[in-house]
Design a protein around this motif. Sequence first.
Motif, PDB file in Angstrom:
ATOM      1  N   TYR A  43       0.884  -1.172   0.000  1.00 21.94           N
ATOM      2  CA  TYR A  43       0.000   0.000   0.000  1.00 21.94           C
ATOM      3  C   TYR A  43       0.916   1.215   0.000  1.00 21.94           C
ATOM      4  CZ  TYR A  43       1.109  -1.421   4.726  1.00 21.94           C
ATOM      5  OH  TYR A  43       1.798  -1.870   5.828  1.00 21.94           O
ATOM      6  N   SER A  44       0.348   2.394  -0.264  1.00 23.63           N
ATOM      7  CA  SER A  44       1.245   3.508  -0.579  1.00 23.63           C
ATOM      8  C   SER A  44       2.194   3.900   0.557  1.00 23.63           C
ATOM      9  CB  SER A  44       0.455   4.707  -1.089  1.00 23.63           C
ATOM     10  OG  SER A  44      -0.407   5.131  -0.082  1.00 23.63           O
ATOM     11  N   SER A  45       1.797   3.698   1.819  1.00 25.24           N
ATOM     12  CA  SER A  45       2.724   4.112   2.888  1.00 25.24           C
ATOM     13  C   SER A  45       3.651   2.969   3.320  1.00 25.24           C
ATOM     14  CB  SER A  45       1.927   4.610   4.092  1.00 25.24           C
ATOM     15  OG  SER A  45       1.082   3.568   4.543  1.00 25.24           O
ATOM     16  N   ASP A  46       3.586   1.843   2.620  1.00 28.31           N
ATOM     17  CA  ASP A  46       4.419   0.678   2.954  1.00 28.31           C
ATOM     18  C   ASP A  46       5.888   0.934   2.548  1.00 28.31           C
ATOM     19  OD1 ASP A  46       4.853  -1.862   3.879  1.00 28.31           O
ATOM     20  OD2 ASP A  46       4.123  -2.910   2.098  1.00 28.31           O
ATOM     21  N   THR A  47       6.795   0.063   3.028  1.00 36.80           N
ATOM     22  CA  THR A  47       8.211   0.212   2.660  1.00 36.80           C
ATOM     23  C   THR A  47       8.640  -0.962   1.782  1.00 36.80           C
ATOM     24  OG1 THR A  47       8.516   1.149   4.848  1.00 36.80           O
ATOM     25  CG2 THR A  47      10.514   0.628   3.634  1.00 36.80           C
ATOM     26  N   LYS A  48       9.409  -0.662   0.740  1.00 39.44           N
ATOM     27  CA  LYS A  48       9.921  -1.726  -0.122  1.00 39.44           C
ATOM     28  C   LYS A  48      10.949  -2.546   0.661  1.00 39.44           C
ATOM     29  CE  LYS A  48      10.389  -0.018  -4.732  1.00 39.44           C
ATOM     30  NZ  LYS A  48      11.438   0.280  -5.669  1.00 39.44           N
ATOM     31  N   VAL A  49      10.989  -3.845   0.397  1.00 38.37           N
ATOM     32  CA  VAL A  49      11.965  -4.689   1.099  1.00 38.37           C
ATOM     33  C   VAL A  49      13.393  -4.192   0.836  1.00 38.37           C
ATOM     34  CG1 VAL A  49      12.982  -7.002   1.119  1.00 38.37           C
ATOM     35  CG2 VAL A  49      10.517  -6.723   1.356  1.00 38.37           C
ATOM     36  N   THR A  50      13.664  -3.736  -0.373  1.00 40.67           N
ATOM     37  CA  THR A  50      15.018  -3.222  -0.676  1.00 40.67           C
ATOM     38  C   THR A  50      15.392  -2.092   0.290  1.00 40.67           C
ATOM     39  OG1 THR A  50      14.563  -3.719  -2.983  1.00 40.67           O
ATOM     40  CG2 THR A  50      16.500  -2.358  -2.551  1.00 40.67           C
ATOM     41  N   ASP A  51      14.454  -1.203   0.533  1.00 40.39           N
ATOM     42  CA  ASP A  51      14.739  -0.088   1.451  1.00 40.39           C
ATOM     43  C   ASP A  51      14.900  -0.589   2.882  1.00 40.39           C
ATOM     44  OD1 ASP A  51      14.744   2.041  -0.439  1.00 40.39           O
ATOM     45  OD2 ASP A  51      12.570   1.835  -0.591  1.00 40.39           O
ATOM     46  N   MET A  52      14.127  -1.613   3.254  1.00 42.50           N
ATOM     47  CA  MET A  52      14.270  -2.185   4.601  1.00 42.50           C
ATOM     48  C   MET A  52      15.664  -2.789   4.758  1.00 42.50           C
ATOM     49  SD  MET A  52      10.577  -4.114   4.829  1.00 42.50           S
ATOM     50  CE  MET A  52      10.431  -4.459   6.567  1.00 42.50           C
ATOM     51  N   LEU A  53      16.143  -3.413   3.688  1.00 44.42           N
ATOM     52  CA  LEU A  53      17.470  -4.044   3.742  1.00 44.42           C
ATOM     53  C   LEU A  53      18.579  -3.007   3.863  1.00 44.42           C
ATOM     54  CD1 LEU A  53      16.762  -6.791   1.097  1.00 44.42           C
ATOM     55  CD2 LEU A  53      17.613  -7.276   3.397  1.00 44.42           C
ATOM     56  N   TYR A  54      18.485  -1.944   3.081  1.00 41.20           N
ATOM     57  CA  TYR A  54      19.500  -0.889   3.190  1.00 41.20           C
ATOM     58  C   TYR A  54      19.507  -0.344   4.613  1.00 41.20           C
ATOM     59  CZ  TYR A  54      20.460  -0.247  -1.870  1.00 41.20           C
ATOM     60  OH  TYR A  54      20.856  -0.397  -3.180  1.00 41.20           O
ATOM     61  N   ASP A  55      18.309  -0.117   5.121  1.00 37.05           N
ATOM     62  CA  ASP A  55      18.181   0.467   6.453  1.00 37.05           C
ATOM     63  C   ASP A  55      18.765  -0.470   7.515  1.00 37.05           C
ATOM     64  OD1 ASP A  55      17.090   2.290   8.406  1.00 37.05           O
ATOM     65  OD2 ASP A  55      15.627   0.714   8.838  1.00 37.05           O
TER      66      ASP A  55
END
Length: 439
Positions: A43-55
């Motif tokens: 959904y639009s406020s969700d986070t992409k897994v790629t961004d979670m991994l970088y973080d």
Amino acid sequence: MKKVVKFGGSSLASAEQFRKVGEIIHADKDRRYVVPSAPGKRYSSDTKVTDMLYDCYNSVSANSDISQKLQAIRERYQEIVDGLGLEVQLDEEFQTIREEFENQAGSDYAASRGEYLNGIVMAAYLDYEFIDAASVICFDEDGVFDAEKTNKVMKKRLETVERAVIPGFYGAMPDGSIKTFSRGGSDITGSIVARAIGADLYENWTDVSGFLVTDPRIVENPETIETITYRELRELSYMGATVLHADSIFPLRREGIPINIKNTNRPQDPGTLIVERTCRRPRFTITGIAGKKGFCAINIEKDMMNSEIGFGRRVLQVFEENGISFEHVPSGIDTFTVIVHQSEFMEKEQNVISGLHRAVNPDLIDLEADLALIAVVGRGMRATRGTAARIFAALTHANINVKMIDQGSSELNIIIGVRNEDFENAVRAIYDIFVLTHL
Ligand code: ASP
């Protein structure tokens, strides 16, 4: 027939999306090689897994405990695995990822795990062979993608494989360390696979039904482009139209393999077909309109400029020395204009001005900021008279002053410069005259 199918993150964000993807693949037995992205936003406020991994990886470097962040990533996959009723076990994979993170394996390694894990899940779901991209996508020791080596290795590896899943976005350097493409790079992997197997078609599945004639944030519900050539696409993407990673065009262009942009949520829509050449007439005289704000024009005037040999070179050299790339250079008899990105120019402005004085001793230098450039692109313009006239009539009607015009000799595009604040109205006016009134 052999087709390569690439699915973007939003097509693989949940078990429900995975099911749609499964149906699409099973609906056509030619869809033999599958390239997945990492799970994207649900959904639009969700986070992409790629961004979670970088973080998560950044937290390791900052020496904080990553357990929670890793667990949140794990849950994204578990939700998909459980939702699909698969038996896939990810414990060991996550143990390895934790160790590698702690050993500072690099942010490329971290980001690549999104595609890697999704590839494992996808392969299990489809019952296709899983091929780790690290074994078939090669970067050299400087981290530059090695197209020819990759093509050889990939070709050989896939020769005897009927059906496979190859995760997008990453590959490996000669020492085995993981290297990713730039963001959105799974598109590139898809086109590399398509080239290697000599695919008949590369299908790129996303969440829109193809390229739109113009930006939907400016024009409500714009028409979809049915067929576009690689060159037209290049012109439009340069001006900001994005659906496909720009680097994904190169591997296919020279092989003449078409790309079909399709919508996972509306597979019945034909999408956009990107081809090298075509006899198909575009639906409208123009194929697309794209543009960007934030340009700056540096106008240089000097009497008898035309007889001064090397004038243009010396001007451009000043920009080169200041590390600024120029976008356009419209010129008159005694005027020479250089158009650059304002953001690149701002901090070096005074160096450029003094450099120009030294290099060409101009009569006048005039700066004009806050310009927008609009590209009107279309192979159909070549065979049609009066395209430019119609564009300018539309702009006159909309009360918009044209600051610059540049028509390339290919007649494939006309670039128009207007003030930033006129940008949206100008795009609407051009869209209206070519598309809505069907001229
Ligand atoms: N997952 C990567 C990104 O978010 C690559 C891709 O999706 O193509 O940029």
